[in-house]
Design an enzyme around this catalytic site. Structure first.
Site, short mmCIF file in Angstrom:
data_model
loop_
_atom_site.label_atom_id
_atom_site.label_comp_id
_atom_site.label_asym_id
_atom_site.label_seq_id
_atom_site.Cartn_x
_atom_site.Cartn_y
_atom_site.Cartn_z
N HIS A 52 0.83 -1.21 0.00
CA HIS A 52 0.00 0.00 0.00
C HIS A 52 0.86 1.25 0.00
O HIS A 52 0.41 2.32 0.38
CB HIS A 52 -0.96 0.00 1.19
CG HIS A 52 -1.61 -1.33 1.41
ND1 HIS A 52 -1.15 -2.23 2.32
CD2 HIS A 52 -2.64 -1.93 0.78
CE1 HIS A 52 -1.87 -3.34 2.25
NE2 HIS A 52 -2.78 -3.19 1.33
S1 FES Z 1 1.81 -0.51 3.17
FE1 FES Z 1 0.22 -1.87 3.70
S2 FES Z 1 1.35 -3.58 4.31
FE2 FES Z 1 2.92 -2.20 3.84
#
Ligand code: FES
Ligand code: HEM
Lengths: 191, 421
Positions: free
Chosen positions: A156
């Protein structure tokens, strides 16, 4: 029948009507509470059986030889089923990590608190993104390392600096530090 | 109520059993002569389809389990063995895999049918809430099933989803350790997921039973959303709706067969044919398609706890929907404004699905946030207010009137001729 008495408006022989709590009410409460405790006592072993078992808990430790790790890159070793990053930082990376103003950090922590004194070129981290547990990229110099030159999480988009501190969300916290110690200048023991 | 049942069945064996245990009378009452609104359209097929689908999942699952090994060292290879060596193993697994996708398609249509025709409104609130419980159980079951083949997506999907619970303040980390049975997703996790994946479908069967009990107390809603008033408004379930459901079931199996035989991996991720590797996260983690809208909501919020709460909140609003929608009119046919906002909701859910499948960058972030915003606005703000402002079209007098064409109909209701059930 006993049941009828319990439901009649004036239960409990010996007590005047309108007395409020009766002996039967009290017994019901004690019995109910007892049953609840019993049910809990039965449920707990079942619930706790899902927690890590003794063999999983048995704290294993691993030794890592630092000699083969070239400056500017890191390796991943497995400890307790978790990936551990061991990275050999360049002078520029150390300086970048030390020069950050604490106020700019999401979870303020100085670089000195994250490395062992006298071994600032080595940073040892639990390589699990504090957002939702993916493994960030950045050990190999060819990996994407994000804007702060540390690690980049592909899941993410969280970014960590060269001290493993989170600089860009959604991860809320810095990468965790495992317990470890230097055995000598080229060997550490994790765990 | 002790005493033998006076059975009316002619067959002596059935009569003998029915006298002592009146299940035949019950089936006759609930599925034979059961009075059902005469104006159902094909959207009323999807409940029956969901039931057929559940049976399909349990049947294929039980046979998969005969050859599956729930151990992190063996699981991946045992699934490959099912695919290559077990007689018909490929068919059973592909039917189970695509059956899961079909299950969600069917249930989502069923759910949006309810949203459009106001099936969640009084007196069907409990019926609706039991449906949301079934949806949650299905999600848990499918999530844990997807972990079983122990591919890369299995492993990392499990890691990301179980880590959602670490967002809970104070106890989050202990809960995650408890869920894993260790300090990462590993063999203990796989073992318990298999156990629960086997158990939950039967819990679903139980809740489906309650769902149907509640349905048979309130009776079915219908495309007009008005109550059944006279026996003229209904027809017996059998043979009218058994035959109509059969048409749907045929179409269902045609679609399933098309998937299984011609595009068995249409919904699958190639990464899941790579064995789980705890040291390497795949470049992109995408959940199965049926979770994408929820995943998009999770990622649209730039705060961990906030994202998790919004994601669970998106289902929680469905629980309280019967009390959020203040309009007394059920069917969207007679709610000119709601009818359009309904489609806006559908569009925003599809948009969220698309967002969930893409990296959270650039335009996708914007679309994700807008769609998330609309989703919650729709349920939490628009529905409570709209019921007070909207001017519904006049409702038809009864179900049978427009269908049978008897008599003149009042005003607006003539605008739309009803299709025959
Ligand atoms: S940014 Fe969501 S798990 Fe690393
Ligand atoms: C509500 C019903 C069910 C749903 C939604 C469901 C869903 C799933 C999903 C999505 C998978 C992963 C498929 C894949 O990618 O390979 C799976 C695998 C599996 N399921 Fe189920 N399942 C259900 C019921 C059952 C039941 C009742 C059993 C056993 C009695 C079962 C046994 C298995 C087994 C052994 C696997 C692993 C083999 C494989 O991956 O194909 N399932 N399930």
């Amino acid at each position: 029948m006993a049941d009828t008495a319990a439901h009649s408006p004036h239960p409990g022989a010996g007590h005047g009507p309108g007395d409020g709590a009766t002996k039967r009410d009290f017994l019901k409460m004690v019995a109910g509470a007892g049953a609840l405790v019993g049910a809990g006592a039965i449920a707990w072993p079942l619930i706790d059986s899902m927690n890590p078992s003794q063999d999983v808990l048995a704290l294993s430790s691993v030794e890592v030889n630092l000699a083969p790790i070239p400056e500017g890159s890191g390796i991943t070793v497995l400890w307790q089923g978790k990936p551990i990053f061991v990275r050999h930082r360049t002078a520029a990376e150390i300086k970048a990590a030390e020069d950050v103003k604490l106020g700019d950090l999401i979870e303020p922590q100085s670089d000195a608190d994250r490395v062992k004194a006298g071994h600032a070129q080595w940073i040892v981290l639990i390589g699990i993104c504090t957002h939702l547990g993916c493994i960030p990229l950045g050990n190999k110099p060819t990996d994407p390392r994000g804007e702060w030159g540390g690690w980049f999480c592909p899941c993410h988009g969280s970014q960590y600096d060269t001290s493993g501190r989170v600089r860009h969300g959604p991860a809320p916290l810095n990468l965790y530090l495992p317990p470890y110690a230097f055995e000598n200048d080229t060997k550490i023991k994790i765990g | 109520m002790v005493g033998l049942h006076k059975s009316e069945f002619k067959n002596p064996v059935i009569n003998w059993i029915d006298t002592r245990m009146p299940v035949f009378t019950m089936m006759q009452k609930e599925y034979g002569s059961f009075p059902t609104p005469r104006n159902f359209n094909y959207f009323w097929n999807f409940g029956a389809l969901a039931m057929v689908n559940l049976v399909l999942m349990i049947a294929t699952g039980v046979f998969l389990a005969m050859n599956y090994a729930p151990n992190s060292m063996l699981a991946f290879d045992s699934v490959e063995r099912i695919m290559r060596d077990v007689n018909w193993g490929w068919l059973i697994r592909y039917a189970h895999m695509n059956g899961a996708s079909m299950f969600f398609i069917v249930v989502y249509v069923h759910l949006f049918r309810g949203l459009y025709y106001g099936s969640y409104k009084a007196p069907r609130e409990l019926l609706w809430m039991l449906g949301v419980v079934i949806l949650l159980l299905m999600m848990a079951t499918a999530f844990m099933g997807y972990v079983l083949p122990w591919g890369q997506m299995s492993y990392w999907g499990a890691t990301v989803i179980t880590n959602l619970f670490s967002a809970i303040p104070l106890v989050g980390k202990s809960i995650v350790t408890w869920l894993w049975g260790g300090f990462a997703v590993d063999n203990p996790t796989l073992n318990r997921f298999f156990s629960l994946h086997y158990l939950l479908p039967f819990v679903i069967v139980g809740v489906v039973f309650l769902h149907v009990v509640a349905l048979h107390i309130t009776g079915s809603n219908n495309p007009l959303g008005i109550e059944v008033k006279t026996p003229q408004d209904t027809i017996p379930f059998h043979p009218y709706y058994t035959i109509k459901d059969s048409v749907g079931i045929c179409v269902f199996f045609i679609v399933l067969a098309a998937l299984v035989f011609f595009a068995p991996n249409f919904f699958a991720s190639p990464d899941n044919y790579i064995q789980a590797n705890p040291l390497q996260t795949p470049a992109e983690i995408v959940p199965e398609w049926y979770f994408l809208p929820f995943y998009a909501i999770l990622r649209s919020v730039p705060n961990k706890l906030g994202g998790v709460m919004m994601m669970f909140g998106s289902i929680a609003v469905l629980f309280v929907l019967p009390w959020l929608d203040t309009s007394p009119v059920r069917s969207a046919r007679f709610r000119p404004i709601y009818r359009q906002l309904f489609w806006l909701l559908v569009i925003s859910v599809f948009a969220l699905g698309a967002v969930g499948a893409h990296r959270p960058q650039g335009i996708w972030v914007v679309i994700g946030r807008l769609a998330t915003l609309y989703y919650f606005l729709h349920f939490l703000v628009i529905l409570p207010v709209l019921g007070k402002l909207e001017r519904p079209l006049p409702l038809p007098e009864s179900i049978s009137r427009p269908v049978l064409g008897g008599g003149k109909m009042p005003g607006g209701a003539t605008a739309k001729p009803m299709e025959k059930a």
